[in-house]
Design an enzyme around this catalytic site. Structure first.
Site, PDB file in Angstrom:
ATOM      1  N   GLN A 132     -30.447 -33.866  11.102  1.00  0.00           N
ATOM      2  CA  GLN A 132     -30.422 -32.417  10.893  1.00  0.00           C
ATOM      3  C   GLN A 132     -31.299 -32.046   9.692  1.00  0.00           C
ATOM      4  OE1 GLN A 132     -28.882 -30.088  12.925  1.00  0.00           O
ATOM      5  NE2 GLN A 132     -29.853 -28.547  11.655  1.00  0.00           N
TER       6      GLN A 132
ATOM      7  N   ASP B  95     -35.119 -34.661  19.334  1.00  0.00           N
ATOM      8  CA  ASP B  95     -35.629 -33.433  18.734  1.00  0.00           C
ATOM      9  C   ASP B  95     -37.133 -33.296  18.958  1.00  0.00           C
ATOM     10  OD1 ASP B  95     -33.965 -31.582  17.673  1.00  0.00           O
ATOM     11  OD2 ASP B  95     -33.822 -32.497  15.679  1.00  0.00           O
TER      12      ASP B  95
ATOM     13  N   LYS C  36     -23.658 -28.641  18.083  1.00  0.00           N
ATOM     14  CA  LYS C  36     -24.366 -29.640  18.888  1.00  0.00           C
ATOM     15  C   LYS C  36     -23.386 -30.709  19.368  1.00  0.00           C
ATOM     16  CE  LYS C  36     -28.744 -28.789  16.572  1.00  0.00           C
ATOM     17  NZ  LYS C  36     -29.682 -29.139  15.512  1.00  0.00           N
TER      18      LYS C  36
END
Ligand code: NAD
Length: 285
Positions: A98, A121, A54
């Site tokens: 994460q 997200d 990422k």
């Protein structure tokens, strides 16, 4: 008949190139480059690889990558304090915690602390709620990627029978909402569904997000259906999806492979979300 294979790698590269150009224009217009903050707690090897990829993609799109790594035994208060600090930092456009996090930390509770305008997200209750109301939101990356692939493949969704296998917060539920927003008639199947094969056979568009290798076989697919395989399962032969690709390919009209289907779309949509977050934040300043 052999299905058209939807090339997620090619689509993701187009999305990433589009974001890169958007960033260039954004910066040329006098705005700061968007910045994506990644927060990794602990040393789970798979998470380390995901976060590294990422960050690399972020830099390739000419965005800034800001990384925070916390030890596996970090307490929840410390994670919460870092998220609050990133919320308040004007240089941070997007925040990505994460998942999964170590057991002493409540991932849902920490995710909920992220400023919804920085929630790239799309997993905060605010963005999930906006999505379910059909309002403007930052949408979870993998589900957005599924929709982008359907669009690129020219799949007509209005009035189509869609079946989503899996009802997770991360994939299944947001995919259901996105398909509804496109006027599909949507059925959600899950671990307690009676006669999964029968439900799947109704689908013009079948999305599998389960985590069971090759669960969906050719007998469960209507001839001419479009099949999107979100699953990523490591088996002896390597990575496979939730769909028996070789069998289903002979029956479907279009299908995504694993790897090279939905997988590459997730990072591409994360970059697109970070650019979108920059615009949303600029609009309220
Ligand atoms: P999850 O474990 O949170 O949810 C799985 C869902 O599948 C549950 O809702 C459950 O009810 C359903 N299910 C389980 N067994 C079933 C069965 N036998 N029949 C029908 N339904 C069943 O998983 P998730 O986070 O939604 O991920 C699903 C899959 O997608 C996994 O393989 C994961 O690795 C993959 N994934 C891929 C990406 C990507 O970037 N491509 C991103 C996220 C997840």
């Amino acid at each position: 008949m052999s299905a058209k294979v939807i090339d997620g790698k090619a689509v993701s590269e187009r999305v990433r190139e589009g974001v890169r150009q958007e960033v260039d224009h954004w910066v040329a217009a006098g705005n700061p480059a968007p910045g994506l903050a990644t927060v990794l707690v602990g040393d789970d090897p798979a998470s380390e690889v995901y976060v590294r990829n990422k960050r690399k993609a972020c830099e390739a799109a000419r965005m800034r990558s800001i990384h925070h790594e916390l030890a596996a035994d970090t307490g929840q208060d410390e994670v919460a304090a870092l998220i609050e600090k990133l919320n308040a930092d004007a240089e941070v456009t997007g925040i990505l915690l994460q998942l999964p996090v170590p057991p002493q930390i409540d991932g849902d509770e920490m995710t909920a602390l992220i400023d919804p305008l920085k929630d790239v997200d799309g997993l905060t209750p605010i963005n999930a709620g906006l999505l379910s109301q059909g309002r403007e939101a930052l949408v979870a990356c993998t589900p957005s990627g599924v929709m982008e692939l359907l669009r690129e493949a020219g799949v007509e969704l209005k009035g189509a029978e869609a079946v989503v296998v899996g009802r997770s917060k991360l994939v299944g539920k947001p995919v259901v909402q996105l398909l509804l927003a496109e006027d599909a008639t949507v059925t959600t199947a899950h671990s307690r569904t009676r006669d999964l094969a029968e439900v799947c056979r109704r689908a013009d568009v079948l999305v599998a997000a389960v985590g069971v290798p090759r669960l969906v076989n050719a007998d469960m697919v209507k001839p001419g259906a479009v099949v999107i395989d979100v699953g990523i399962n490591r088996v002896e032969e390597g990575l496979v999806g939730d769909v028996d690709f070789h069998g289903v390919k002979e029956k479907a009209a279009a299908i995504t492979p694993v790897p090279g289907g939905v997988g590459p779309m997730t990072i591409a949509m994360l970059l697109a979300n970070t650019m979108k977050a920059a615009r949303l934040q600029a609009a309220i300043r």
